[in-house]
Design an enzyme around this catalytic site. Structure first.
Site, PDB file in Angstrom:
ATOM      1  N   ASP A 136      -1.581  -2.429  -5.044  1.00  0.00           N
ATOM      2  CA  ASP A 136      -2.499  -2.819  -3.980  1.00  0.00           C
ATOM      3  C   ASP A 136      -3.278  -1.571  -3.571  1.00  0.00           C
ATOM      4  O   ASP A 136      -3.793  -0.861  -4.427  1.00  0.00           O
ATOM      5  CB  ASP A 136      -1.731  -3.451  -2.819  1.00  0.00           C
ATOM      6  CG  ASP A 136      -2.630  -4.268  -1.897  1.00  0.00           C
ATOM      7  OD1 ASP A 136      -3.826  -4.418  -2.200  1.00  0.00           O
ATOM      8  OD2 ASP A 136      -2.146  -4.756  -0.867  1.00  0.00           O
ATOM      9  N   ASP A 194       0.845  -1.183   0.000  1.00  0.00           N
ATOM     10  CA  ASP A 194       0.000   0.000   0.000  1.00  0.00           C
ATOM     11  C   ASP A 194       0.884   1.238   0.000  1.00  0.00           C
ATOM     12  O   ASP A 194       1.986   1.239   0.563  1.00  0.00           O
ATOM     13  CB  ASP A 194      -0.882   0.018   1.247  1.00  0.00           C
ATOM     14  CG  ASP A 194      -1.812  -1.182   1.322  1.00  0.00           C
ATOM     15  OD1 ASP A 194      -2.332  -1.587   0.274  1.00  0.00           O
ATOM     16  OD2 ASP A 194      -2.007  -1.712   2.437  1.00  0.00           O
ATOM     17  N   ASP A 210      -4.877   2.389   3.389  1.00  0.00           N
ATOM     18  CA  ASP A 210      -5.660   1.415   4.149  1.00  0.00           C
ATOM     19  C   ASP A 210      -5.533   1.696   5.645  1.00  0.00           C
ATOM     20  O   ASP A 210      -4.454   2.052   6.138  1.00  0.00           O
ATOM     21  CB  ASP A 210      -5.181  -0.011   3.864  1.00  0.00           C
ATOM     22  CG  ASP A 210      -5.639  -0.510   2.498  1.00  0.00           C
ATOM     23  OD1 ASP A 210      -6.317   0.240   1.776  1.00  0.00           O
ATOM     24  OD2 ASP A 210      -5.304  -1.660   2.150  1.00  0.00           O
ATOM     25  N   ARG A 260     -13.745   0.824  -3.519  1.00  0.00           N
ATOM     26  CA  ARG A 260     -13.220   1.021  -2.168  1.00  0.00           C
ATOM     27  C   ARG A 260     -12.890   2.487  -1.885  1.00  0.00           C
ATOM     28  O   ARG A 260     -11.756   2.848  -1.644  1.00  0.00           O
ATOM     29  CB  ARG A 260     -11.972   0.172  -1.936  1.00  0.00           C
ATOM     30  CG  ARG A 260     -12.175  -1.310  -2.132  1.00  0.00           C
ATOM     31  CD  ARG A 260     -10.896  -2.080  -1.835  1.00  0.00           C
ATOM     32  NE  ARG A 260     -11.043  -3.508  -2.126  1.00  0.00           N
ATOM     33  CZ  ARG A 260     -10.070  -4.401  -1.975  1.00  0.00           C
ATOM     34  NH1 ARG A 260      -8.885  -4.010  -1.540  1.00  0.00           N
ATOM     35  NH2 ARG A 260     -10.280  -5.661  -2.259  1.00  0.00           N
TER      36      ARG A 260
END
Length: 450
Positions: A269, A230, A273, A326
């Site tokens: 990715d 990430d 997050d 997302r």
């Protein structure tokens, strides 16, 4: 206990894109030989230092409790200006958890020498493709049992080299800030892991490109390439403020990635997050651009032991443009999303914006959506698990739209329930969703802190 920071007689509190600077000055009376009024001493303007600014009281979940001050209390020797990745990692380590400010000048890049610099001796991608092609290997067995000297073992060793090189661990009580309008990090992964009180501002962050994705024959019926890294991960950390950054795939959008075994060679990715018991995070005034798996808040349905009662995150005044899915997908957390602008482009493959996941309590209000013809407002929501949400006063293409009602009417197999069970109180201001595109588009992202 952290408090607001007074530094050099200036207290700075940031609300959105506005800094309020209060100078502590005094006046001294002197006897004057003449009776006429004398000019009073004028306070000198104070030079702005983004590294000393702290999250305003009441500005989202990051302001809960002691709030988020980052490295604002750093003493002189803990203020670092860096121009290389090596300098950056050294600055983060210096002084342990003592308050520190790390100023990034220019663009730093841990992958400047290319992916070949991480390759383990003997690794050969052509040999990897030859051995694990579906025609040769099949689709029934994964690669976990492969020995260290196999193509998979050598890939894993190469991936471990990249992992060590591109990850930077951010300690507690740290502010990382870009200098000017051109500062950024290319291909690095910022690990805000198990710490408290971190600020990240004014940087253009290009998502890491996984040099060595793994082929998993058993992922779906046709296999899939899986990537790591990430751009920013908040893992088990508390009191984090991510403000006025640009997060993007940059030079390597998914449209440029090759295809092997009939599947996209996925090298990205997440962008940002928030996972594994992280809590009290404010994400404000960022430009989030051209990415697929954009933001997870909670990364597993089985993580209830660490995530229940946590993952409290506020997203406000961010612009999400060209993101596939997302934005965010939520599990467990009380997530407040307001005054964001979500722009779906005609060119992108759009999945959804808000993902409603296990035990999530999403409160989405006063947002603006700009959707092209052919993309229904029903797609803005995606049900992954049974969890109620609040979605009110959101506008789609300039019109107030009940997102839940539209979703349920068009996708009855994923009927959503209304009512998140809580109401946000930590908001400094709420703009009219009609005005959000004009406000956010010009002021969100790196180089736009004003």
């Amino acid at each position: 206990m952290r408090t607001r920071i007074w530094h050099a007689h200036v207290m700075t509190s940031v609300v959105g894109c506005t800094a309020l600077v209060l100078a502590a000055t005094g006046t001294v009376a002197h006897a004057q030989p003449q009776a006429q009024p004398q000019a009073q001493p004028q306070a000198q303007p104070q030079a702005r230092d983004l590294g000393r600014e702290t999250l305003a009281v009441g500005d989202g979940w990051g302001s809960e409790g002691a709030g988020t001050t980052g490295g604002a209390a750093a003493i002189g020797e803990q203020v670092h200006t860096v121009a290389t990745w090596a300098e950056f990692k050294a600055a983060l380590k210096a002084g342990g958890d003592a308050p520190k400010i790390v100023k990034v000048k220019g663009v730093i890049d841990p992958v400047a020498e290319g992916c070949a610099s991480f390759q383990a001796p003997g690794y050969d991608f052509a040999a990897y493709l030859e051995k694990y092609s579906p025609e040769t290997w099949g689709l029934d067995t994964d690669l976990s049992g492969e020995p260290a000297d196999s193509p998979e073992g050598l890939r894993a060793a190469s991936a471990a080299n990249q992992d060590t090189a591109i990850k930077a661990n951010v300690p507690a009580n740290t502010t990382i800030v870009g200098v000017g309008k051109g500062a950024g990090i290319r291909g690095g992964s910022l690990q805000i892991k198990g710490v408290d009180n971190v600020i990240l501002r004014n940087l253009t962050i290009e998502a890491p490109l996984d040099c060595f994705p793994q082929w998993d024959p058993t992922d779906t019926d046709t296999g899939a390439w899986n990537s790591e890294y990430d751009a920013v991960v908040v893992y088990g950390s508390t009191h984090v403020w991510v403000d006025h950054n640009t997060l993007t795939d940059g030079r390597y959008p998914d449209s440029t990635l090759p295809t092997y075994f009939g599947r996209t060679y996925q090298q990205h990715d997440g962008l940002l997050d928030v996972v594994r018991g992280a809590n009290h995070v404010t994400v404000s005034w960022n430009a989030v651009e051209n990415h697929d798996k954009t933001m997870l808040i909670g990364n597993s349905d089985s993580a209830g032991a660490t995530d229940t009662g946590k993952l409290k995150v506020t997203l406000h005044h961010n612009k999400f443009e060209g993101t596939v899915e997302r934005a965010p997908r939520v599990r467990f957390g009380q997530v407040d999303s307001y005054n964001n602008h979500f722009v779906v482009t005609e060119e992108q493959s759009y999945g959804y914006t808000f993902g409603v996941g296990a035990s999530s309590q999403l409160y989405a209000s006063d947002n603006a959506f700009s959707l092209p013809a052919g993309v229904s407002a029903a797609k803005t929501l995606k049900k992954w698990s049974e969890a109620p949400l609040t979605a009110e006063n959101n506008y789609v293409n300039g019109r107030r739209t009940d997102l839940i009602a539209v979703h349920n009417a068009e996708i009855p197999a994923e009927t959503l329930r209304s009512g998140a069970g809580w109401k946000p109180t930590l908001r400094t201001r709420v703009d009219s969703p009609r005005a959000v595109p004009g406000i956010v588009d010009g002021r969100a992202g790196a180089g736009k802190v004003c």
